[in-house]
Scaffold this motif. Structure first.
Motif, mmCIF file in Angstrom:
data_model
loop_
_atom_site.group_PDB
_atom_site.id
_atom_site.type_symbol
_atom_site.label_atom_id
_atom_site.label_comp_id
_atom_site.label_asym_id
_atom_site.label_seq_id
_atom_site.Cartn_x
_atom_site.Cartn_y
_atom_site.Cartn_z
ATOM 1 N N PHE A 30 -49.553 -20.986 -51.066
ATOM 2 C CA PHE A 30 -50.937 -21.355 -50.779
ATOM 3 C C PHE A 30 -51.327 -22.455 -51.760
ATOM 4 C CE2 PHE A 30 -50.578 -16.994 -49.308
ATOM 5 C CZ PHE A 30 -51.230 -17.025 -48.078
ATOM 6 N N CYS A 31 -51.553 -23.671 -51.253
ATOM 7 C CA CYS A 31 -51.854 -24.788 -52.148
ATOM 8 C C CYS A 31 -53.160 -25.481 -51.769
ATOM 9 C CB CYS A 31 -50.704 -25.795 -52.143
ATOM 10 S SG CYS A 31 -50.154 -26.301 -50.505
ATOM 11 N N GLY A 32 -53.970 -24.859 -50.931
ATOM 12 C CA GLY A 32 -55.265 -25.402 -50.549
ATOM 13 C C GLY A 32 -55.261 -25.870 -49.104
ATOM 14 N N PRO A 33 -56.434 -25.797 -48.441
ATOM 15 C CA PRO A 33 -57.725 -25.285 -48.913
ATOM 16 C C PRO A 33 -57.708 -23.765 -49.120
ATOM 17 C CG PRO A 33 -57.822 -25.690 -46.559
ATOM 18 C CD PRO A 33 -56.485 -26.197 -47.019
ATOM 19 N N ASN A 34 -58.761 -23.264 -49.717
ATOM 20 C CA ASN A 34 -58.793 -21.840 -50.068
ATOM 21 C C ASN A 34 -60.011 -21.106 -49.502
ATOM 22 O OD1 ASN A 34 -60.703 -23.076 -51.672
ATOM 23 N ND2 ASN A 34 -60.313 -21.765 -53.449
ATOM 24 N N ILE A 35 -60.615 -21.650 -48.448
ATOM 25 C CA ILE A 35 -61.812 -21.040 -47.857
ATOM 26 C C ILE A 35 -61.407 -20.146 -46.687
ATOM 27 C CG2 ILE A 35 -64.002 -21.454 -46.680
ATOM 28 C CD1 ILE A 35 -64.194 -24.102 -48.159
ATOM 29 N N ILE A 36 -61.721 -18.854 -46.795
ATOM 30 C CA ILE A 36 -61.446 -17.882 -45.735
ATOM 31 C C ILE A 36 -62.741 -17.654 -44.967
ATOM 32 C CG2 ILE A 36 -60.717 -15.525 -45.216
ATOM 33 C CD1 ILE A 36 -59.116 -15.509 -47.779
ATOM 34 N N ASP A 37 -62.768 -18.099 -43.718
ATOM 35 C CA ASP A 37 -63.969 -17.954 -42.892
ATOM 36 C C ASP A 37 -64.010 -16.551 -42.293
ATOM 37 O OD1 ASP A 37 -66.280 -18.427 -41.551
ATOM 38 O OD2 ASP A 37 -65.410 -19.748 -40.022
ATOM 39 N N HIS A 38 -64.229 -15.579 -43.176
ATOM 40 C CA HIS A 38 -64.243 -14.181 -42.760
ATOM 41 C C HIS A 38 -65.024 -13.387 -43.807
ATOM 42 C CE1 HIS A 38 -63.055 -10.685 -40.556
ATOM 43 N NE2 HIS A 38 -62.086 -11.302 -39.895
ATOM 44 N N VAL A 39 -65.253 -12.100 -43.512
ATOM 45 C CA VAL A 39 -65.962 -11.242 -44.461
ATOM 46 C C VAL A 39 -64.991 -10.449 -45.331
ATOM 47 C CG1 VAL A 39 -68.051 -11.048 -43.081
ATOM 48 C CG2 VAL A 39 -66.167 -9.445 -42.679
ATOM 49 N N VAL A 40 -63.720 -10.386 -44.922
ATOM 50 C CA VAL A 40 -62.684 -9.684 -45.683
ATOM 51 C C VAL A 40 -61.431 -10.543 -45.716
ATOM 52 C CG1 VAL A 40 -63.559 -7.387 -45.085
ATOM 53 C CG2 VAL A 40 -61.807 -8.455 -43.648
ATOM 54 N N CYS A 41 -60.485 -10.154 -46.556
ATOM 55 C CA CYS A 41 -59.194 -10.848 -46.601
ATOM 56 C C CYS A 41 -58.333 -10.352 -45.448
ATOM 57 C CB CYS A 41 -58.503 -10.602 -47.945
ATOM 58 S SG CYS A 41 -59.263 -11.495 -49.307
ATOM 59 N N ASP A 42 -58.405 -11.058 -44.342
ATOM 60 C CA ASP A 42 -57.695 -10.687 -43.126
ATOM 61 C C ASP A 42 -56.431 -11.532 -42.996
ATOM 62 O OD1 ASP A 42 -58.177 -9.026 -40.563
ATOM 63 O OD2 ASP A 42 -57.594 -10.993 -39.788
ATOM 64 N N PRO A 43 -55.348 -10.989 -42.422
ATOM 65 C CA PRO A 43 -54.102 -11.760 -42.342
ATOM 66 C C PRO A 43 -54.210 -13.030 -41.518
ATOM 67 C CG PRO A 43 -53.948 -9.736 -41.054
ATOM 68 C CD PRO A 43 -55.174 -9.634 -41.903
ATOM 69 N N GLY A 44 -55.026 -13.024 -40.445
ATOM 70 C CA GLY A 44 -55.153 -14.218 -39.604
ATOM 71 C C GLY A 44 -55.592 -15.440 -40.380
ATOM 72 N N PRO A 45 -56.744 -15.406 -41.059
ATOM 73 C CA PRO A 45 -57.168 -16.552 -41.866
ATOM 74 C C PRO A 45 -56.208 -16.880 -43.004
ATOM 75 C CG PRO A 45 -59.022 -15.098 -41.440
ATOM 76 C CD PRO A 45 -57.805 -14.384 -40.962
ATOM 77 N N LEU A 46 -55.545 -15.860 -43.571
ATOM 78 C CA LEU A 46 -54.589 -16.117 -44.650
ATOM 79 C C LEU A 46 -53.400 -16.919 -44.143
ATOM 80 C CD1 LEU A 46 -54.462 -12.765 -46.681
ATOM 81 C CD2 LEU A 46 -55.284 -14.987 -47.465
ATOM 82 N N PHE A 47 -52.884 -16.568 -42.973
ATOM 83 C CA PHE A 47 -51.774 -17.318 -42.398
ATOM 84 C C PHE A 47 -52.184 -18.763 -42.113
ATOM 85 C CE2 PHE A 47 -50.199 -13.044 -40.739
ATOM 86 C CZ PHE A 47 -49.245 -12.930 -41.740
ATOM 87 N N ALA A 48 -53.421 -18.977 -41.706
ATOM 88 C CA ALA A 48 -53.903 -20.317 -41.401
ATOM 89 C C ALA A 48 -54.005 -21.188 -42.654
ATOM 90 C CB ALA A 48 -55.267 -20.237 -40.715
ATOM 91 N N LEU A 49 -54.182 -20.560 -43.820
ATOM 92 C CA LEU A 49 -54.323 -21.311 -45.071
ATOM 93 C C LEU A 49 -52.989 -21.574 -45.764
ATOM 94 C CD1 LEU A 49 -57.461 -19.597 -46.661
ATOM 95 C CD2 LEU A 49 -57.352 -21.770 -45.433
ATOM 96 N N ALA A 50 -51.917 -20.955 -45.311
ATOM 97 C CA ALA A 50 -50.611 -21.125 -45.958
ATOM 98 C C ALA A 50 -50.110 -22.550 -45.790
ATOM 99 C CB ALA A 50 -49.608 -20.135 -45.378
ATOM 100 N N CYS A 51 -49.425 -23.039 -46.823
ATOM 101 C CA CYS A 51 -48.887 -24.403 -46.782
ATOM 102 C C CYS A 51 -47.691 -24.512 -45.831
ATOM 103 C CB CYS A 51 -48.446 -24.835 -48.181
ATOM 104 S SG CYS A 51 -49.792 -24.881 -49.373
ATOM 105 N N ALA A 52 -47.021 -23.414 -45.619
ATOM 106 C CA ALA A 52 -45.867 -23.399 -44.722
ATOM 107 C C ALA A 52 -46.048 -22.266 -43.717
ATOM 108 C CB ALA A 52 -44.563 -23.206 -45.511
ATOM 109 N N SER A 53 -45.635 -22.511 -42.501
ATOM 110 C CA SER A 53 -45.751 -21.480 -41.473
ATOM 111 C C SER A 53 -44.777 -20.344 -41.761
ATOM 112 C CB SER A 53 -45.469 -22.076 -40.085
ATOM 113 O OG SER A 53 -44.146 -22.593 -40.029
ATOM 114 N N ALA A 54 -45.184 -19.148 -41.416
ATOM 115 C CA ALA A 54 -44.343 -17.962 -41.628
ATOM 116 C C ALA A 54 -44.388 -17.116 -40.358
ATOM 117 C CB ALA A 54 -44.812 -17.171 -42.834
#
Length: 328
Positions: free
Chosen positions: A172-196
Motif C-alpha cells: 500500500f503506497c497511496g492513496p490511503n482514503i477508504i470510502d467506507h465506515v469500516v476497514c472492509d476488504p473491498g476498499p482495501l483491495f482497491a487501494l493496493a499498489c498491486a492487484s492480488a
C-alpha cells in the motif's frame, strides 16, 4: 526484480483515512447522537439478556446457553467497529493505523463468522429438540453444548486468519482514503499498489462459503422443523414452537439479508453509499433488534429479564434509602 522489490522505493502507507459519512458538522453531531444511543441500547439489551440467563439457573439448558453466548458475541461484534466510527464523527482527521485497520477487519469478520456458525448451531438445536425429542436429552448434553460453542468461536477466528496475513503482505503506497465506515476488504483491495486476485478471490470465496453454507444448513433444519411442527396434534404446542422458531428466523433474516448484499456478489459494483448503509445495518441495527425479538417472543427470557430488573430496582431502593435494611 520481484513485486515487493518494485515497490520498495515508494513510501508505504502507515495509516488510512476512514472517510465515513461526509456531511456538515450539524449532521455529524446528529448521527453521532443517534449511533451512540443505538450502541448503548445494543450493549445494554444484549448485556441484560446475558445477565438474566446467567442468573436464572432454570435456564441453564442448551437453548438458552446458545442464546446467552449469542448475546455475548453481539456485544463484542458491535464493539469491534462502532466505537471507532463514533470517534470519527467528531474528528477531522478520521485516521486509523495500518495495524489497527487490519485488526478491525480481522475481529469484525471473525466475530461475524462466529455469529454465522452460532446461528446454525441454534437451528440444529431446534431441529433436535422438535424432530427427535426422545433422543434430545442424551444428544444435546451440557458437555456437547459447550463443545459446539467453543467450535463456533474457534472456527470463526481461524477462517480469516490466512486472508488477513495475505492482506498484510500487500503493498500500500497511496492513496490511503477508504470510502467506507469500516476497514472492509473491498476498499482495501482497491487501494493496493498491486492487484492480488488470489487474495481477493479467497476472501470472497470464504465469505460466500460461510454465508451460504450456514444459511442452507439453517433453512434445511427449519424445513424439517416446520414439517414436524405441522404434524403436531396440539394447536397450543404448534403455536409455542412456531413462536420459538419465529424469533430465531427473524434474527437470521435480518443478519443474512444485509450480509449477502455486501459479500456474496462483489461483482455487482455496489455504490459506496449502499455499502455503508448495508454495513451499518448488519453491524449495528440487527444487534439492536435481537434482544427485542428474543425478549418479546420468548416468555422464559422475558420472565428472566423481569426478575433481574426487579432485583436491580430493589438494590436501587436500598442504595437510595439504607433504612430499608435496618427495618428488615
Amino acid at each position: 526484480m520481484n513485486a515487493s522489490e518494485s515497490y520498495s522505493s515508494f513510501a508505504s502507507v502507515r495509516e488510512f483515512i476512514l472517510l465515513g459519512f461526509s456531511c456538515e458538522w450539524k449532521i455529524r453531531i446528529l448521527l453521532f447522537s443517534l449511533f451512540t444511543t443505538t450502541y448503548v441500547l445494543t450493549v445494554t439489551g444484549n448485556g441484560a439478556i446475558v445477565c438474566a440467563l446467567w442468573c436464572e439457573w432454570r435456564l441453564h439448558i442448551p437453548m438458552y446457553i446458545f442464546l446467552e453466548n449469542f448475546s455475548f458475541l453481539e456485544i463484542w461484534y458491535v464493539s469491534s467497529t462502532v466505537p471507532k466510527m463514533l470517534v470519527n464523527f467528531l474528528s477531522d482527521k478520521k485516521t486509523i493505523s495500518f495495524t489497527g485497520c487490519l485488526l478491525q477487519f480481522y475481529f469484525f469478520f471473525s466475530l461475524g463468522t462466529s455469529e454465522c456458525f452460532l446461528l446454525a448451531i441454534m437451528a440444529f438445536d431446534q431441529y433436535l429438540a422438535l424432530c427427535h425429542p426422545l433422543h434430545y436429552p442424551n444428544t444435546m448434553t451440557g458437555h456437547f453444548c459447550t463443545k459446539l460453542v467453543i467450535i463456533c468461536w474457534v472456527c470463526g477466528f481461524l477462517c480469516f486468519l490466512i486472508p488477513i496475513v495475505f492482506i498484510s503482505q500487500m503493498p500500500f503506497c497511496g492513496p490511503n482514503i477508504i470510502d467506507h465506515v469500516v476497514c472492509d476488504p473491498g476498499p482495501l483491495f482497491a487501494l493496493a499498489c498491486a492487484s492480488a486476485p488470489t487474495t481477493q478471490q479467497l476472501c470472497y470465496t470464504l465469505s460466500s462459503l460461510v454465508i451460504f453454507g450456514n444459511l442452507l444448513f439453517i433453512l434445511g433444519s427449519y424445513i424439517l422443523v416446520l414439517l414436524a411442527v405441522l404434524c403436531m396434534p396440539s394447536a397450543t404446542g404448534r403455536h409455542k414452537d412456531f413462536s420459538t422458531c419465529g424469533s430465531h428466523l427473524a434474527v437470521v433474516s435480518l443478519f443474512y439479508g444485509s450480509l449477502m448484499v455486501m459479500y456474496v456478489s462483489p461483482g455487482l459494483g455496489h455504490s459506496a453509499g449502499i455499502q455503508k448503509v448495508a454495513t451499518l445495518f448488519y453491524a449495528m441495527v440487527t444487534q439492536l433488534f435481537n434482544p427485542l425479538i428474543y425478549s418479546l417472543w420468548n416468555k422464559e427470557t422475558k420472565a428472566a429479564l423481569r426478575k433481574v430488573l426487579g432485583h436491580l430496582s430493589i438494590i436501587q431502593d436500598i442504595l437510595d434509602d439504607p433504612s430499608i435494611i435496618r427495618s428488615v
